[in-house]
Structure formats: structure tokens, C-alpha cells
Design an enzyme around this catalytic site. Structure first.
Site, mmCIF file in Angstrom:
data_model
loop_
_atom_site.group_PDB
_atom_site.id
_atom_site.type_symbol
_atom_site.label_atom_id
_atom_site.label_comp_id
_atom_site.label_asym_id
_atom_site.label_seq_id
_atom_site.Cartn_x
_atom_site.Cartn_y
_atom_site.Cartn_z
ATOM 1 N N HIS A 1 -27.864 -13.202 26.718
ATOM 2 C CA HIS A 1 -26.752 -13.033 27.647
ATOM 3 C C HIS A 1 -26.095 -14.355 28.035
ATOM 4 O O HIS A 1 -25.141 -14.347 28.818
ATOM 5 C CB HIS A 1 -27.240 -12.320 28.912
ATOM 6 N N GLU B 1 -16.891 -2.067 25.463
ATOM 7 C CA GLU B 1 -16.137 -3.306 25.651
ATOM 8 C C GLU B 1 -14.949 -3.410 24.695
ATOM 9 O O GLU B 1 -13.838 -3.767 25.109
ATOM 10 C CB GLU B 1 -17.054 -4.528 25.460
ATOM 11 N N HIS C 1 -3.742 3.194 -3.584
ATOM 12 C CA HIS C 1 -3.991 2.699 -2.234
ATOM 13 C C HIS C 1 -3.306 1.369 -1.965
ATOM 14 O O HIS C 1 -2.550 1.242 -0.996
ATOM 15 C CB HIS C 1 -5.493 2.545 -1.974
ATOM 16 N N ASP D 1 -31.893 -13.594 32.557
ATOM 17 C CA ASP D 1 -31.540 -12.655 31.488
ATOM 18 C C ASP D 1 -31.628 -13.280 30.105
ATOM 19 O O ASP D 1 -31.653 -12.568 29.099
ATOM 20 C CB ASP D 1 -30.133 -12.086 31.718
ATOM 21 N N ASN E 1 -7.333 12.017 3.118
ATOM 22 C CA ASN E 1 -7.125 11.967 1.665
ATOM 23 C C ASN E 1 -8.405 11.685 0.890
ATOM 24 O O ASN E 1 -8.410 11.682 -0.329
ATOM 25 C CB ASN E 1 -6.045 10.944 1.309
ATOM 26 N N HIS F 1 0.842 -1.196 0.000
ATOM 27 C CA HIS F 1 0.000 0.000 0.000
ATOM 28 C C HIS F 1 0.879 1.249 0.000
ATOM 29 O O HIS F 1 1.258 1.764 1.060
ATOM 30 C CB HIS F 1 -0.897 0.011 1.237
#
Length: 663
Positions: A474, A412, A265, A470, A191, A34
Site C-alpha cells: 500500500h 477504481e 479486422h 499496511d 461477430n 479496421h
């Protein structure tokens, strides 16, 4: 402010050109890579290193060096070219000639540990930004403990449009602004090009307003105007907020026919375009040759850094806190923690507390945090559920970085990548918590912990259908298998308070391996009521109960299901079947044991695996004809006892499966 007043800026154009030609040559030689980002950001890099960065290539682990992170890791040739030009002794021109080739240090994306001067592994976009936030936060926390004389450096990162599109960037930007990490400067390579074409195909985000809303200092400049670049960096250093400098650049700058287009790129420019670029830059040197005046300019940066590193070492030697400073950067003392944990485990076996392993983790952390001087805890807004905060731990805040507990918020993924950055910076042993099912949000950063060999600890609670009401959103039935598939990650699922303490001892003293603790919500009885000094969990699996006489069947379980296996063994004994019970808290550590030990533990009798999760990943313990009691699909919302009965994870079911095998 820029503390360097004797810097020559007349050579910066050629310093930048050297980055561009080395990038063109290396990508062309590899026939892959790249070139666009390194060529586009070469002017920014040349100014940054020539006028501001403090780094000593001869002492790449100097604790007070500035950190440089190429978050847009596909632009790795920017890093390799700079490190070669600075004179890192492991980055000779042969490494650049062998860019992207097997055995070379110049991998397609920068890889931590493969070469000096690479601060982190990047490539998965957005990770580098977040690692940089962790580094900048660690710098402030270390500074709060040891002062400006020993800790006074900055973190610089380059990010592209892709980094800023990734969701993790929002988590990182928000946290950095909230904590006011003023030693962090992010250069956005604006860019306006992605692989598919112009960025307006997929985004209309006003990034300047986005960063400003998060509390950052924001500037926009011409990324090829070296005076503007320097002025922006000086302004960033003078502002107490983290800074984002939007650098309007031409991708592939210097390639006269391809610059500014997606063609630069991710592909070689081709011989004709490289020749045209050399002519436009006035660069007469042959491929992979650098004129002496350019080397001299870059080596001056290294010489300046070496002088500053020497002065810093003198300050460290004279500092009253020198011993504590060095200790903060060292690995944990396994003998010291081992002695404390052995006595603690002795008390657990004697007292036999019936507690959830998440609570047992908090109890063990009380010993770890009291013994080690530099643990840094945290949670993604689940402190009370993860039980990650002990004793008198204090929160880290923008007004007080001397605390030892980080409130990561509901971020998280960001938490995991920030912990990687803290570990990479050095000075602290980080751990952080959330629910196990949300490890999926953390997974890319957990994978990088393992890839880089960082001793980060993930405290993951609510580890099965045992969390109850729950429900299936979960309940992580497939999650443990997915985590166990990651190389160099120790996944622990302890069965009681004793094994939890053992897991923490292993995790806190690890050097090159991250650890992940899967912890229960429900209370579990202590099964090891006779103390042994040996950390049995370090073997990965061991015989918890051996029957009298030869085994008829071996029951192998983890976590909360070990107690079920012990109950099943009692039922089988009553019907004349001799069952051994094996606790297997860590599959990875068991796999690393010798063949003789593994054979001794597993025996030759038929086996039954027991885990409130799917069977995938149990191949180290079970053959195709062995039994398994666990989950085959998602869970449900109900009280815990109802769920275990409904899904057939009971002592009776384990015993019945065993009977079927020994008929």
C-alpha cells in the site's frame, strides 16, 4: 419509445451501404485501419440514427442531444462516415480521404476535441463503455435537478468482443445495473472474431447471462435485420433497466470473400475485394462519392435533430431554472471560489491546524462544495479514509439521482472512467478518491482524462511510507513518478492545510487539465503561518524559507517531507550553513513558469531533494551532482516513525547530505 413517426425506412439499406463503402475507401487509401467493425455494424448504425437518435450537427454541444459512443474505437470510420453523412461542417470528404494522416481530424481512433460529434476518445477497449455509463448517470442526475423538459436524452454505445473481455467492462456493467441506468443502450457487436481468430480461442463467456446477472435488460438479434434492430431498440427504451442488445453480425459484412473472417479486422480489403463488395451491394458510385439520395436520407436525420434542438431552446428560454441550468454547464467561477478560498486560507494560517492533508482536503472541499453548485464527489469504497464526503452530501441511488455523492464500490478503474463520462456529458464537476497506490488501477482512465483535457480531480490518499503498518503493498514509492510522467496532468503533493486548499482551488477551477492530489495519512503542521493572498501553489514551487545572506544549499521537498526540510534547515543554521527551503507541491506547474522565476526559486547553490519516494522525475529540480533523500526500493510494514528512521528519511539525514555537498 421512438418519438419519430415520419421517418422513411426505405433508404436504410443504402444508408448502411454508404458507411461500408466509405469505410472500405478510407482504409484502402490510408493503407491501414479496421474495416471489419464499421461494415459489420453499419445496419445497426443506420437504423439507430435514422429512426431514433436526436442530434444536431449544426449545434454539436446541444446539451439535450443523444450521446453516441463507439467504444470499439478501432472502428473509427463508422463515426467519421456517419458524421460526414450527417453534414458536420468539419467532416468534409477531404477528411475521409486523409483518414489516419497527419493533420486530419480522422485519427486512427476517435479523439475528443479533434472533430465535432466525437463524444469521447476511445481505442483502449472498455473505456468507451464506462464513459457511456458516466454519461448516462450524468443524464439522470441532471434530469433530477432540471426535469424532463430540459434533460431527456439517451446514451448509445457500440462495443465489441474485446471491450467485453476487458476487466473494466465488468466494473461498468455492474455499476450501471446497480444504478438502473435505463437511458443506456449498449449494442454488442457479436461477430465472434478477434485479431488472433475466433473468440472461442480465449473466451466461453455467456455474455447475455453476464449482463442479466448484473441487472440489465438483454436481447439477442440478427444484427443485419433492420426491423429486428428497430424492435429491439424500442423494447430497450421501454424497459427501466440498462439494455444490452447482442447483435449477431458478420465482421466485414459486404465483402463477399472476406466477411466473417479475421482478415477484415485490421487491414485494407484490397482493390479486388472492394470492387466485388461494390458489385454485391449494387453500389455504382466512384470512391469517395455519395449519391444525392443517400445524402438526403442522412441529412433528414440532421434536420429532425435541428428542429428538436430549436424546440428545446425555446423551452430553456422559458424555463424558470434557465439561469441555473446554464450555470451548471459553465466552468467554475475562479473569482468567486478564489475569494472564498483566500479567506479560508487566512483562517488556516491563523489557526494552524495540525491535520493530515487528507483531512485538510475534506476541510477545503467544504468550501469548494459550498461555493460551486455542481460538484459530484465519490470514492471507491474508501469514503472514511479518503475524506471525500462533506457536510450534508447525499448518496446517488437508483431511487434518487438528486444526490451529489457516488459510492463507486471497489471499482477504481471504473470510477475514473465514469468520472470522465460525467465530465464529458457536462453539468457536473466530478472528483473521486482511493489510495494513491491504487491509482495504478485507474491509470488508463487518468491518462485519457489528460489526453482529452477533462478537469476531473483524483483524490489519492495514503501517499507514502507514512501510511505505516499496511506495508509495501500500500506504500506508493514509485507511483508519484509514474503519474508525473503523464502529460497534461497536474500532480499535487501539498505540505499542509494551506497548500491543500490552494491545490483544491486550482483543481476546481481547471478547464483543460485534470488534477491528482497526493494526500497524507499522518498529521502535518501548518508551515505557512503568515497569510498571503497569492495562491503560491499555482507557481508549482516557491521559496518557503530564505536564509539571511547568500544560500549555501537549497532544500527542495514535497508533502510531508517539507517539514523535515525545514527541520534540517534549522540544524544546518546551527552549524553555520545557510539553507533555503523550497516547497514544490506541483512539478508540472513549476515547469510551466518562466525561466527567470525558476532560476530565482532554485538558486545557484547545491540542492537536495527530499521526498518519501524514488528520485525519478526530479530532473526539473536536481542535477546529477545534487543530493536526494528518499526511497530506493519498496517500503515495509511498521509504525511510521520506525519506517522514516529505517529508510533514512530524517532531518538529520537531509542535513548530512547538505553538508556533504557544501564541503
Amino acid at each position: 419509445m421512438n418519438r419519430h413517426t415520419d421517418i422513411s425506412i426505405t433508404s436504410e439499406a443504402r444508408m448502411a451501404s454508404a458507411i461500408r463503402v466509405l469505410t472500405m475507401d478510407a482504409v484502402q487509401a490510408a493503407n491501414s485501419g479496421h474495416p471489419g467493425a464499421p461494415m459489420g455494424m453499419a445496419d445497426v448504425a443506420a437504423v439507430l440514427f435514422n429512426r431514433f437518435v436526436r442530434i444536431d450537427p449544426a449545434n454539436d454541444t446541444w446539451p439535450d442531444r443523444d450521446r453516441f459512443v463507439m467504444s470499439a474505437g478501432h472502428g473509427s470510420m463508422l463515426v467519421y462516415a456517419i458524421n460526414h453523412l450527417l453534414g458536420y461542417d468539419d467532416m468534409g470528404m477531404d477528411q475521409l480521404r486523409n483518414f489516419r494522416q497527419h493533420g486530419a481530424r480522422t485519427a486512427g481512433h476517435p479523439e475528443y476535441g479533434h472533430a465535432r460529434g466525437i463524444e469521447t476518445t476511445t481505442g483502449p477497449l472498455g473505456q468507451g463503455i464506462t464513459n457511456a455509463v458516466g454519461m448516462a448517470l450524468a443524464e439522470r442526475m441532471h434530469n433530477a435537478r432540471f426535469g424532463d423538459e430540459l434533460v431527456d436524452h439517451r446514451t448509445y454505445a457500440i462495443a465489441g468482443d474485446g471491450c467485453l473481455m476487458e476487466g473494466i467492462s465488468h466494473e461498468a456493467i455492474d455499476l450501471a445495473g446497480h444504478l438502473r441506468l435505463g437511458r443506456l443502450t449498449l449494442f454488442w457487436d457479436d461477430n465472434r472474431i478477434t485479431i488472433d481468430g475466433a473468440t472461442d480461442l480465449s473466451t466461453s463467456m455467456d455474455q447475455a447471462q453476464r449482463f442479466a446477472a448484473a441487472g440489465w435488460h438483454v436481447q439477442a438479434i440478427d444484427g443485419h435485420d433492420r426491423d429486428a434492430i428497430a424492435a429491439a431498440i424500442r423494447a430497450a427504451q421501454a424497459d427501466p433497466r440498462p439494455s444490452m442488445i447482442a447483435c449477431r453480425t458478420l465482421i466485414g459484412k459486404g465483402a463477399p470473400n472476406k466477411q466473417g473472417t479475421a482478415a477484415t479486422h485490421g487491414a485494407p480489403l484490397g482493390d479486388a475485394e472492394i470492387a466485388a463488395a461494390r458489385a454485391q451491394m449494387g453500389w455504382d458510385a466512384a470512391p469517395f462519392e455519395i449519391p444525392r439520395d443517400v445524402y438526403d436520407a442522412w441529412h433528414a436525420v440532421a434536420d429532425r435533430g435541428a428542429a428538436e434542438a430549436t424546440a428545446w431552446r425555446a423551452r430553456l428560454d422559458a424555463a424558470p431554472a434557465a439561469a441555473d441550468f446554464r450555470a451548471s454547464l459553465a466552468f467554475a467561477d475562479p473569482a468567486k471560489l478564489g475569494a472564498a478560498m483566500t479567506e479560508y486560507r487566512r483562517s488556516l494560517s491563523q489557526d494552524a491546524p495540525s491535520v493530515a492533508t487528507r483531512k485538510a482536503s475534506e476541510m477545503a472541499l467544504g468550501v469548494v462544495n459550498a461555493t460551486l453548485p455542481n460538484t459530484i464527489g465519490g470514492s471507491a469504497d474508501l469514503t472514511g479514509s479518503n475524506n471525500t464526503r462533506t457536510g450534508d452530501m447525499r448518496a446517488v441511488s437508483r431511487d434518487d439521482y438528486s444526490g451529489d455523492y457516488i459510492h463507486y464500490g471497489i471499482r477504481e478503474h471504473g470510477m475514473a472512467a465514469v468520472m470522465n463520462g460525467i465530465a464529458l456529458h457536462g453539468g457536473f464537476v466530478p472528483y473521486g478518491g482511493t489510495f494513491l497506490v491504487f491509482s495504478d488501477y485507474c491509470r488508463p482512465a487518468i491518462r485519457l482524462s489528460a489526453l482529452m483535457g477533462l478537469p476531473v480531480t483524483y483524490v489519492m490518499t495514503h501517499d507514502s511510507i507514512g501510511l505505516g503498518e499496511d506495508g509495501p503493498t500500500h506504500q506508493p514509492v514509485e507511483t508519484k513518478a509514474a503519474l508525473r510522467a503523464i502529460p497534461n496532468l497536474n500532480v499535487f503533493r501539498p505540505c499542509d492545510a494551506v497548500e491543500t486548499a490552494e491545490a483544491w482551488e486550482i483543481a476546481a477551477t481547471a478547464r483543460r487539465t485534470p488534477s491528482l492530489l497526493c494526500l497524507s495519512r499522518q498529521n502535518l503542521p501548518v508551515l505557512r503561518t503568515t497569510h498571503r493572498d497569492e495562491n503560491q501553489s499555482a507557481r508549482g514551487a516557491y521559496v518557503l524559507q530564505e536564509p539571511e545572506g547568500a544560500r549555501d544549499v537549497t532544500l527542495i521537498a514535497t508533502g510531508s517531507e517539507v517539514a523535515l526540510a525545514a527541520e534540517a534547515a534549522a540544524l544546518l543554521k546551527a552549524s553555520g550553513i545557510r539553507a533555503a527551503v523550497v516547497s514544490a507541491p506541483c512539478f508540472e506547474l513549476f515547469a510551466s513558469q518562466g525561466a527567470a522565476y525558476r532560476a530565482e526559486v532554485l538558486g545557484t547553490a547545491p540542492r537536495v531533494g527530499v521526498e518519501a519516494a524514488i528520485r525519478q522525475g526530479w530532473d526539473a529540480f536536481l542535477g546529477p551532482l545534487d543530493g536526494f533523500v528518499g526511497m530506493t526500493g519498496f517500503g515495509a510494514s511498521a509504525p511510521i516513525d520506525d519506517l522514516y528512521r529505517h529508510f533514512g528519511i530524517t532531518a538529520e539525514a537531509v542535513a548530512e547530505t547538505a553538508r556533504d555537498l557544501v564541503k
